[in-house]
Structure formats: C-alpha cells, structure tokens
Design a protein around this motif. Structure first.
Motif, PDB file in Angstrom:
ATOM      1  N   LYS A  43      -1.553  43.642  69.803  1.00 55.01           N
ATOM      2  CA  LYS A  43      -1.994  43.817  71.192  1.00 55.01           C
ATOM      3  C   LYS A  43      -3.503  43.999  71.261  1.00 55.01           C
ATOM      4  O   LYS A  43      -4.183  43.406  72.098  1.00 55.01           O
ATOM      5  CB  LYS A  43      -1.288  45.028  71.796  1.00 55.01           C
ATOM      6  CG  LYS A  43      -1.604  45.255  73.273  1.00 55.01           C
ATOM      7  CD  LYS A  43      -0.828  46.440  73.827  1.00 55.01           C
ATOM      8  CE  LYS A  43      -1.149  46.659  75.292  1.00 55.01           C
ATOM      9  NZ  LYS A  43      -0.408  47.835  75.830  1.00 55.01           N
ATOM     10  N   LYS A  47      -5.234  40.658  70.490  1.00 53.17           N
ATOM     11  CA  LYS A  47      -5.180  39.743  71.634  1.00 53.17           C
ATOM     12  C   LYS A  47      -6.192  40.145  72.705  1.00 53.17           C
ATOM     13  O   LYS A  47      -6.875  39.296  73.294  1.00 53.17           O
ATOM     14  CB  LYS A  47      -3.763  39.721  72.223  1.00 53.17           C
ATOM     15  CG  LYS A  47      -2.752  38.968  71.385  1.00 53.17           C
ATOM     16  CD  LYS A  47      -1.383  38.963  72.047  1.00 53.17           C
ATOM     17  CE  LYS A  47      -0.378  38.178  71.232  1.00 53.17           C
ATOM     18  NZ  LYS A  47       0.963  38.195  71.878  1.00 53.17           N
ATOM     19  N   GLN A  48      -6.286  41.452  72.972  1.00 49.59           N
ATOM     20  CA  GLN A  48      -7.245  41.936  73.971  1.00 49.59           C
ATOM     21  C   GLN A  48      -8.679  41.644  73.536  1.00 49.59           C
ATOM     22  O   GLN A  48      -9.522  41.254  74.349  1.00 49.59           O
ATOM     23  CB  GLN A  48      -7.052  43.438  74.201  1.00 49.59           C
ATOM     24  CG  GLN A  48      -5.772  43.786  74.940  1.00 49.59           C
ATOM     25  CD  GLN A  48      -5.568  45.293  75.063  1.00 49.59           C
ATOM     26  OE1 GLN A  48      -6.166  46.074  74.319  1.00 49.59           O
ATOM     27  NE2 GLN A  48      -4.705  45.688  75.988  1.00 49.59           N
TER      28      GLN A  48
END
Length: 210
Positions: free
Chosen positions: A12, A15-16
């Motif tokens: 996560k 991806k950010q």
C-alpha cells in the motif's frame, strides 16, 4: 502484525509512493512552463531633474515577462508594462503614465500640455503598435488628465534622457532610490551602447525598418 499484513501495508505504501511520484512527474513540466512564462515586477524610485532645474521624486515600475530559459538565464521578453507615478507639485494631483515603451524623458509641458513623456520601443511589435513612428520616438502629452500620443516633435532633438534607461542598471537598483546625478552618470556611462535611448535624435532610423 503478521507477515501477510506487513506485506500488504508495504504494498500500500509503495503504491501511494509511486502515485505521488507519477503526479509529480506530470506536474513538473507545467510548473516549469509557469516558471518560464511568469511575470516579474521591478520597482524603484528616481529623482528626476527637469529642464527648469526643478527636481521631482517619481515612482517607477516595470512588469516583465520571462521567456526562453527563465530568470536563471536572465532572458527577458522586455517591458510588458512600464509606469511612472508622482505628485505634480503645482497642481497637487497624481500623475500616472504607463506603456510598453521605454520612457526616456519626463518633462513639464507647455500651454495645454501638462506633462510630456518621450519613449521608444524595444520590440518591433510595439513599434508597429504605435504606428511605426519616424523617427522611432513616441511623444505622450498629458492634456486634460488624459494622455495623447504622436510622433516626437522636432524640438526634442538632442535632448538627453533624464530617466534611467539601462535594463542592467534598473535590475541592480530594484527597491532603491536614485538621485538625478546618479541617473545622469549611469546614462552617460551607457550612452555608447544605448545611444538611441540616452539622446533624442530625429534622424534615428528604427532597426524595425532596416
């Protein structure tokens, strides 16, 4: 926290991070274009010596547009708008003049003319905008609180500039106050390189016509 949860959290965050990098990559070209094309504002004050010997204090401002490399490389479009502002000691009224041309002389007028500004162009588009004057000087006359302009009168021939005209010197003196003696010295020192702007010559031919 288990290994699966840690991996999900790491994914996560990755991806950010990639999303932010991608957004920055898209924004950078737009920011670079804005940086190159933005307007900058130069302000300074001058003591102007009039032909009568009277001295007045004026505020000058130039709005310039940067192109082709930005301020880092000092590549300017030139004057997008230049202005002169002061209080007329005789009438007590504010006087304001603005143009895309380079102001060379500010002087009290005669008869119905309250003030005159003699100016010339840097760019050929401005030369055309004011009717391609011959010689390449425009005379602005303040009459009844409005400015009218026309080709310079022959009576201004051989008159010396009483305003600061060198872009290099203006940039060095942003935010400062220059006396009339300082302006005279600077203009005389730059006279060879900027003769057209330091002395009015009615025989001058614009490079836009050559």
């Amino acid at each position: 926290m288990g290994n699966d949860e840690e991996r999900m959290l790491e994914m996560k965050i990755w991806k950010q991070t990639m999303w932010l990098i991608g957004l920055a990559a898209l924004a950078m070209p737009m920011l670079f274009i804005w940086w190159q094309a933005r307007d900058i504002e130069w302000k300074w004050e001058e003591e102007t010596l009039l032909e009568s010997g009277e001295k007045i204090r004026i505020q000058r401002k130039e709005i310039r547009k940067i192109v082709g490399g930005g301020e880092l490389f000092q590549t300017m479009r030139g004057i997008k708008e230049g202005s002169i502002k002061f209080i007329d000691k005789t009438s007590g009224k504010k006087v304001y003049w603005s143009s895309t041309l380079v102001p060379i002389i500010l002087e009290r007028g005669k008869g119905k003319i309250q003030w005159s500004v003699i100016a010339s162009n840097v760019w050929c588009e401005d030369f055309s905008k004011y009717g391609s004057p011959k010689p390449p000087y425009v005379q602005f006359d303040l009459v009844d609180e409005g400015w009218i302009y026309h080709v310079v009168d022959n009576g201004w021939h051989d008159k010396m500039a009483n305003l600061l005209i060198s872009e290099k010197e203006i940039k060095k003196n942003i935010g400062k106050f220059l006396t009339s003696s300082e302006i005279k010295d600077i203009n005389e020192a730059n006279g060879f390189a900027h003769r057209r702007y330091t002395i009015i010559d009615v025989n001058e031919i614009s490079n836009c016509e050559k």
